[in-house]
Design an enzyme around this catalytic site. Structure first.
Site, mmCIF file in Angstrom:
data_model
loop_
_atom_site.group_PDB
_atom_site.id
_atom_site.type_symbol
_atom_site.label_atom_id
_atom_site.label_comp_id
_atom_site.label_asym_id
_atom_site.label_seq_id
_atom_site.Cartn_x
_atom_site.Cartn_y
_atom_site.Cartn_z
ATOM 1 N N MET A 95 24.895 -23.664 48.527
ATOM 2 C CA MET A 95 24.840 -23.888 49.978
ATOM 3 C C MET A 95 24.697 -22.543 50.692
ATOM 4 S SD MET A 95 27.152 -27.191 50.805
ATOM 5 C CE MET A 95 28.721 -26.377 50.876
ATOM 6 N N GLY A 96 24.233 -21.523 49.971
ATOM 7 C CA GLY A 96 24.017 -20.220 50.580
ATOM 8 C C GLY A 96 25.312 -19.451 50.772
ATOM 9 N N HIS B 283 27.850 -16.770 42.678
ATOM 10 C CA HIS B 283 26.530 -17.411 42.616
ATOM 11 C C HIS B 283 25.576 -16.574 41.757
ATOM 12 C CE1 HIS B 283 27.964 -18.993 46.660
ATOM 13 N NE2 HIS B 283 27.648 -20.094 46.036
ATOM 14 N N GLN C 153 28.131 -33.895 52.546
ATOM 15 C CA GLN C 153 29.370 -33.660 51.801
ATOM 16 C C GLN C 153 30.493 -33.101 52.675
ATOM 17 O OE1 GLN C 153 27.268 -30.750 49.109
ATOM 18 N NE2 GLN C 153 29.256 -29.748 49.080
ATOM 19 N N GLY D 227 29.534 -23.325 39.044
ATOM 20 C CA GLY D 227 30.725 -22.510 38.828
ATOM 21 C C GLY D 227 31.948 -23.375 38.543
ATOM 22 N N ASP E 207 34.802 -24.991 41.074
ATOM 23 C CA ASP E 207 34.807 -26.394 41.529
ATOM 24 C C ASP E 207 34.784 -27.286 40.285
ATOM 25 O OD1 ASP E 207 34.736 -25.999 44.425
ATOM 26 O OD2 ASP E 207 32.819 -25.043 44.008
ATOM 27 N N SER F 283 34.755 -17.259 46.783
ATOM 28 C CA SER F 283 34.329 -18.445 47.529
ATOM 29 C C SER F 283 33.659 -17.975 48.811
ATOM 30 C CB SER F 283 35.554 -19.305 47.875
ATOM 31 O OG SER F 283 35.238 -20.195 48.926
ATOM 32 N N SER F 284 32.652 -18.721 49.245
ATOM 33 C CA SER F 284 31.952 -18.343 50.491
ATOM 34 C C SER F 284 32.905 -18.380 51.674
ATOM 35 C CB SER F 284 30.790 -19.307 50.759
ATOM 36 O OG SER F 284 29.896 -19.283 49.678
ATOM 37 N N ARG F 285 33.950 -19.210 51.590
ATOM 38 C CA ARG F 285 34.879 -19.330 52.726
ATOM 39 C C ARG F 285 35.934 -18.220 52.742
ATOM 40 N NH1 ARG F 285 34.227 -25.167 51.392
ATOM 41 N NH2 ARG F 285 33.361 -26.251 53.190
HETATM 42 O O1 PAF Z 1 29.028 -26.186 45.099
HETATM 43 C C1 PAF Z 1 28.231 -26.216 46.061
HETATM 44 O O2 PAF Z 1 27.849 -25.176 46.627
HETATM 45 C C2 PAF Z 1 27.704 -27.557 46.552
HETATM 46 O O3 PAF Z 1 28.665 -28.550 46.452
HETATM 47 C C3 PAF Z 1 26.400 -27.983 45.833
HETATM 48 C C4 PAF Z 1 26.620 -28.217 44.355
HETATM 49 C C5 PAF Z 1 25.326 -26.919 46.038
HETATM 50 C C6 PAF Z 1 25.889 -29.301 46.451
HETATM 51 O O4 PAF Z 1 25.640 -29.168 47.809
#
Ligand code: PAF
Length: 283
Positions: free
Chosen positions: A35-36, A42, A66, A152, A155, A190-192
């Site tokens: 999700m960037g 990543h 989501q 990863g 999650d 984590s991006s957050r």
């Molecule tokens: O883990 C994520 O970044 C998202 O849940 C994914 C797998 C790209 C789906 O949108």
């Protein structure tokens, strides 16, 4: 002929025609769905796909499906230029940047709901979340048609949900889990994390410390409940609010009262306005 945009050696596709033509020319792909707001975690997925000797595609799509109505879809970090530069430097061959209309055309009427590993934990805390993940990942697989896809382990439950749909729907792709990347103090990337205040950033690694301590205790003497209780207390004492902290079967995510097979300690805890997720293998 679709227009193919290249950054150095990297193809950037923003429509399906360009994507399909580029994917076809590259051959059997390793896909890194994202999700960037990319971080080293990543890029480790890109590195794992490259190490498998495949051309690598990454997707960037902040998937509205989501996110719950009270979640941070609009505030989710976005940095397309930074992401593209990082992917090019990491040796990515193709980036897929769909828009919402491409992913969810107005006449689309199908979503994938998953039971089994999706039911508990994040499934309970975030109703609809895994249907959103399963649907978008299945669509990405259909669009990119990768031979393998890299996710990863941070999650962990997400990986089990995706593995479930791949098995149930006979999707021709291998799901490859990649170990969690951590900061030096143990905090899972984590991006957050960028939203943590400096004080919260000092607290956050205590989540991993509590999990690691509990995992060691369970491995040593097999006492699950006292180890979980101690870890929950440590997390709370550090100023976090656990949503759950449990020992679960590694694939089904069913809670375990004893170490009877492959198992994972999983946790979600709130720290300020951030929800931190982490997990460690126990066996
Ligand atoms: O883990 C994520 O970044 C998202 O849940 C994914 C797998 C790209 C789906 O949108």
């Amino acid at each position: 002929m679709p227009e193919i945009v290249k950054t150095a050696a990297m193809i950037i596709a923003r429509d399906l025609k360009t994507l399909r033509s580029a994917a076809k020319s590259l051959g059997a792909l390793g896909l890194v769905p994202t999700m960037g707001a990319l971080h080293r975690g990543h890029l480790a997925l890109v590195a794992a796909a490259r190490a498998a000797g495949q051309p690598v595609a990454a997707s960037i799509f902040v998937n509205p499906l989501q996110f719950g109505p009270n979640e941070d879809f609009l505030a989710y970090p976005r940095d397309e230029d930074g992401d593209l530069a990082a992917l090019a430097a990491a040796g990515c061959d193709l980036v897929w940047l769909p828009d919402v209309a491409t992913m969810y055309p107005p006449d689309s009427a199908s979503t994938i709901t998953v039971a089994g590993p999706a039911l508990r934990w994040e499934g309970e805390a975030r109703p609809g979340h895994f249907a959103g993940v399963a649907t978008v990942v299945a669509k990405l697989f259909g669009q990119v048609r990768p031979a393998a896809a890299y996710f990863g382990e941070k999650d962990w439950q997400q990986i089990q949900v995706i593995s479930r749909i791949v098995a149930d729907l006979l999707l021709p792709v291998s799901v490859v889990p990649v170990p969690t990347m951590r900061e030096d103090d143990g905090l899972a990337l984590s991006s957050r994390n960028r939203f943590l205040t400096p004080t919260e950033r000092l607290t956050a690694p205590k989540l991993y410390a509590a999990l690691s301590g509990a995992a060691a205790m369970i491995r040593q003497n097999g006492d699950v409940e006292p180890a979980l209780a101690r870890a929950r207390m440590a997390v709370t004492a550090a100023g976090m609010t656990p949503d759950y902290l449990a020992l679960v079967a590694a694939s089904s995510l069913e809670p375990l009262a004893a170490l009877t097979g492959p198992a994972r300690l999983i946790v979600a805890a709130r720290l300020g306005r951030i929800r931190l997720l982490d997990n460690v293998p126990v066996r």
